[in-house]
Design a protein around this motif. Sequence first.
Motif, PDB file in Angstrom:
ATOM      1  N   THR A 139       0.828  -1.203   0.000  1.00 30.25           N
ATOM      2  CA  THR A 139       0.000   0.000   0.000  1.00 30.25           C
ATOM      3  C   THR A 139       0.864   1.257   0.000  1.00 30.25           C
ATOM      4  OG1 THR A 139      -0.067   0.165   2.420  1.00 30.25           O
ATOM      5  CG2 THR A 139      -1.763  -1.223   1.369  1.00 30.25           C
ATOM      6  N   LEU A 140       0.224   2.387  -0.183  1.00 26.19           N
ATOM      7  CA  LEU A 140       0.901   3.674  -0.114  1.00 26.19           C
ATOM      8  C   LEU A 140       1.575   3.861   1.243  1.00 26.19           C
ATOM      9  CD1 LEU A 140       1.403   6.479  -1.482  1.00 26.19           C
ATOM     10  CD2 LEU A 140      -0.716   7.236  -0.401  1.00 26.19           C
ATOM     11  N   GLU A 141       0.896   3.422   2.283  1.00 21.95           N
ATOM     12  CA  GLU A 141       1.434   3.578   3.646  1.00 21.95           C
ATOM     13  C   GLU A 141       2.689   2.732   3.864  1.00 21.95           C
ATOM     14  OE1 GLU A 141      -1.818   3.071   2.936  1.00 21.95           O
ATOM     15  OE2 GLU A 141      -2.379   5.168   3.333  1.00 21.95           O
ATOM     16  N   THR A 142       2.687   1.502   3.352  1.00 21.60           N
ATOM     17  CA  THR A 142       3.876   0.659   3.541  1.00 21.60           C
ATOM     18  C   THR A 142       5.031   1.144   2.668  1.00 21.60           C
ATOM     19  OG1 THR A 142       2.986  -0.986   1.954  1.00 21.60           O
ATOM     20  CG2 THR A 142       2.615  -1.391   4.307  1.00 21.60           C
ATOM     21  N   PHE A 143       4.701   1.718   1.505  1.00 17.93           N
ATOM     22  CA  PHE A 143       5.744   2.319   0.678  1.00 17.93           C
ATOM     23  C   PHE A 143       6.396   3.486   1.403  1.00 17.93           C
ATOM     24  CE2 PHE A 143       6.905   5.759  -2.288  1.00 17.93           C
ATOM     25  CZ  PHE A 143       7.969   5.149  -2.943  1.00 17.93           C
ATOM     26  N   LYS A 144       5.578   4.340   1.997  1.00 16.94           N
ATOM     27  CA  LYS A 144       6.122   5.496   2.716  1.00 16.94           C
ATOM     28  C   LYS A 144       7.008   5.050   3.878  1.00 16.94           C
ATOM     29  CE  LYS A 144       4.866   9.852   4.947  1.00 16.94           C
ATOM     30  NZ  LYS A 144       3.750  10.791   5.277  1.00 16.94           N
ATOM     31  N   ALA A 145       6.565   4.043   4.617  1.00 11.37           N
ATOM     32  CA  ALA A 145       7.367   3.534   5.736  1.00 11.37           C
ATOM     33  C   ALA A 145       8.704   3.002   5.249  1.00 11.37           C
ATOM     34  CB  ALA A 145       6.592   2.439   6.472  1.00 11.37           C
ATOM     35  N   ASP A 146       8.682   2.314   4.106  1.00  7.36           N
ATOM     36  CA  ASP A 146       9.909   1.770   3.524  1.00  7.36           C
ATOM     37  C   ASP A 146      10.862   2.894   3.130  1.00  7.36           C
ATOM     38  OD1 ASP A 146      11.049  -0.878   1.921  1.00  7.36           O
ATOM     39  OD2 ASP A 146      11.427   0.988   0.839  1.00  7.36           O
ATOM     40  N   LEU A 147      10.348   3.924   2.475  1.00  8.66           N
ATOM     41  CA  LEU A 147      11.196   5.020   2.004  1.00  8.66           C
ATOM     42  C   LEU A 147      11.756   5.823   3.177  1.00  8.66           C
ATOM     43  CD1 LEU A 147      12.369   6.309  -0.483  1.00  8.66           C
ATOM     44  CD2 LEU A 147      10.291   7.684  -0.727  1.00  8.66           C
ATOM     45  N   VAL A 148      10.960   5.982   4.218  1.00  7.13           N
ATOM     46  CA  VAL A 148      11.455   6.660   5.432  1.00  7.13           C
ATOM     47  C   VAL A 148      12.640   5.896   6.015  1.00  7.13           C
ATOM     48  CG1 VAL A 148      10.894   7.187   7.846  1.00  7.13           C
ATOM     49  CG2 VAL A 148       9.319   7.865   6.030  1.00  7.13           C
ATOM     50  N   SER A 149      12.548   4.574   6.046  1.00  9.93           N
ATOM     51  CA  SER A 149      13.654   3.752   6.565  1.00  9.93           C
ATOM     52  C   SER A 149      14.901   3.924   5.709  1.00  9.93           C
ATOM     53  CB  SER A 149      13.248   2.274   6.606  1.00  9.93           C
ATOM     54  OG  SER A 149      12.339   2.027   7.647  1.00  9.93           O
ATOM     55  N   ALA A 150      14.730   3.964   4.388  1.00 15.42           N
ATOM     56  CA  ALA A 150      15.868   4.165   3.488  1.00 15.42           C
ATOM     57  C   ALA A 150      16.547   5.499   3.761  1.00 15.42           C
ATOM     58  CB  ALA A 150      15.406   4.098   2.032  1.00 15.42           C
ATOM     59  N   ILE A 151      15.747   6.533   3.950  1.00 14.44           N
ATOM     60  CA  ILE A 151      16.280   7.874   4.204  1.00 14.44           C
ATOM     61  C   ILE A 151      17.005   7.930   5.539  1.00 14.44           C
ATOM     62  CG2 ILE A 151      15.576  10.260   4.705  1.00 14.44           C
ATOM     63  CD1 ILE A 151      13.325   9.798   2.559  1.00 14.44           C
ATOM     64  N   GLU A 152      16.433   7.273   6.539  1.00 14.32           N
ATOM     65  CA  GLU A 152      17.009   7.326   7.888  1.00 14.32           C
ATOM     66  C   GLU A 152      18.334   6.577   7.971  1.00 14.32           C
ATOM     67  OE1 GLU A 152      13.957   5.904  10.504  1.00 14.32           O
ATOM     68  OE2 GLU A 152      12.973   7.882  10.639  1.00 14.32           O
ATOM     69  N   ILE A 153      18.430   5.405   7.367  1.00 17.68           N
ATOM     70  CA  ILE A 153      19.691   4.657   7.457  1.00 17.68           C
ATOM     71  C   ILE A 153      20.778   5.346   6.637  1.00 17.68           C
ATOM     72  CG2 ILE A 153      19.292   3.010   5.554  1.00 17.68           C
ATOM     73  CD1 ILE A 153      20.512   0.840   7.440  1.00 17.68           C
ATOM     74  N   ALA A 154      20.407   5.961   5.523  1.00 19.47           N
ATOM     75  CA  ALA A 154      21.392   6.706   4.730  1.00 19.47           C
ATOM     76  C   ALA A 154      21.880   7.927   5.509  1.00 19.47           C
ATOM     77  CB  ALA A 154      20.781   7.129   3.402  1.00 19.47           C
ATOM     78  N   LYS A 155      20.951   8.622   6.143  1.00 20.16           N
ATOM     79  CA  LYS A 155      21.314   9.822   6.910  1.00 20.16           C
ATOM     80  C   LYS A 155      22.251   9.459   8.056  1.00 20.16           C
ATOM     81  CE  LYS A 155      18.263  13.014   7.180  1.00 20.16           C
ATOM     82  NZ  LYS A 155      17.043  13.822   7.493  1.00 20.16           N
ATOM     83  N   ALA A 156      22.051   8.286   8.639  1.00 23.77           N
ATOM     84  CA  ALA A 156      22.921   7.829   9.726  1.00 23.77           C
ATOM     85  C   ALA A 156      24.355   7.620   9.236  1.00 23.77           C
ATOM     86  CB  ALA A 156      22.381   6.531  10.322  1.00 23.77           C
ATOM     87  N   LYS A 157      24.520   7.423   7.929  1.00 22.28           N
ATOM     88  CA  LYS A 157      25.854   7.249   7.330  1.00 22.28           C
ATOM     89  C   LYS A 157      26.345   8.536   6.669  1.00 22.28           C
ATOM     90  CE  LYS A 157      25.155   2.989   8.464  1.00 22.28           C
ATOM     91  NZ  LYS A 157      25.744   2.418   9.693  1.00 22.28           N
ATOM     92  N   GLY A 158      25.642   9.641   6.916  1.00 15.74           N
ATOM     93  CA  GLY A 158      26.063  10.928   6.382  1.00 15.74           C
ATOM     94  C   GLY A 158      25.691  11.158   4.935  1.00 15.74           C
TER      95      GLY A 158
END
Length: 332
Positions: A139-158
């Motif tokens: 769903t749209l909601e699970t896609f958003k949750a997935d993309l948020v996780s991608a952004i957060e783990i990347a941000k943790a690596k600068g």
Amino acid sequence: MNSGGQFVISLDFELFWGVRDKRKIGDYSSALEKVHALVPEMLAMFREYEVNTTFATVGLLFAQDKKELIKYSPALKPNYKDSNLSPYTDGFGIVKDNAVDDPYHFALPLIEMIKDKYPEHEIGTHTFSHYYCQEEGQTLETFKADLVSAIEIAKAKGIELYSLVFPRNQYNPEYLQVCKELGILTYRGNEEAWYFAPDSKEGTTLKKKIYRTLDCYINISGHNTYKLSDLISEKPYNIPSSRFFRPYMAKGGMILEELKLRRIKNSMTYAAKNNLLYHLWWHPHNFGQNTYRNMETLKSVLEHYRKLKLQHGFESFTMKDCALSLNTMEMK
């Protein structure tokens, strides 16, 4: 000298996360292992020819170890009708502790190499879990949750993420607003021919696959080049694909390889002469088999780019570069 267009390369960097529903590690392990040597070789070659690329990277590859992989996984997960599509189904059962023990699921050393030693390249996203946007059950909601996780783990690596490549090219226009809200500036859309239309796994018919394969060797759909200013639309910007760099096929040998190379070079030349954009893409693991031949063909493509740069002003752009140029055009 004509002013000469844009040459874009995007790489779908995914390792086993991108093929786990189609292959077994034991059958494909050597190709996946080679990626850890191939990416540095590609980076050196890209720098030699002054070509900048977008590494659209699966978020799970950013994890330092299995503990971190679990930590950044979204609480809200897709409930695919085909459970085999989800990497979460078995709780990451086959994943080992870290990149040393498991070169198939981790790639943080390569990501850090790109970020620190080759900053001319862009690190984008291929979603967190190699998320399938056209499959039943998500769903749209699970896609958003997935993309948020991608952004957060990347941000943790600068690393800030600005460009997205939809896994299996399952582009879903309904999800673009979420991308915009989360700061994604651009995505890779598909070629316009009917057989490149985004589809679910079940919807990708044999007929479509045959046409896609033939089009890599014979000009069926045209050059698939684009005028950059025509890509101005609602954000995120669509930087469409021109051609999949299909890996060397041993059965077809050099005859097919020469046809493929001529197809790519002819379209690059057309783009350079007409101030158009040409967008080539592949997966690093595609070069894990028949490595020498694939790298030689890539070298020939890059040599052709250098010639077109000198003759026509053809420029190397990342996907983010395209977005920034488009934003500048809109501001004028």
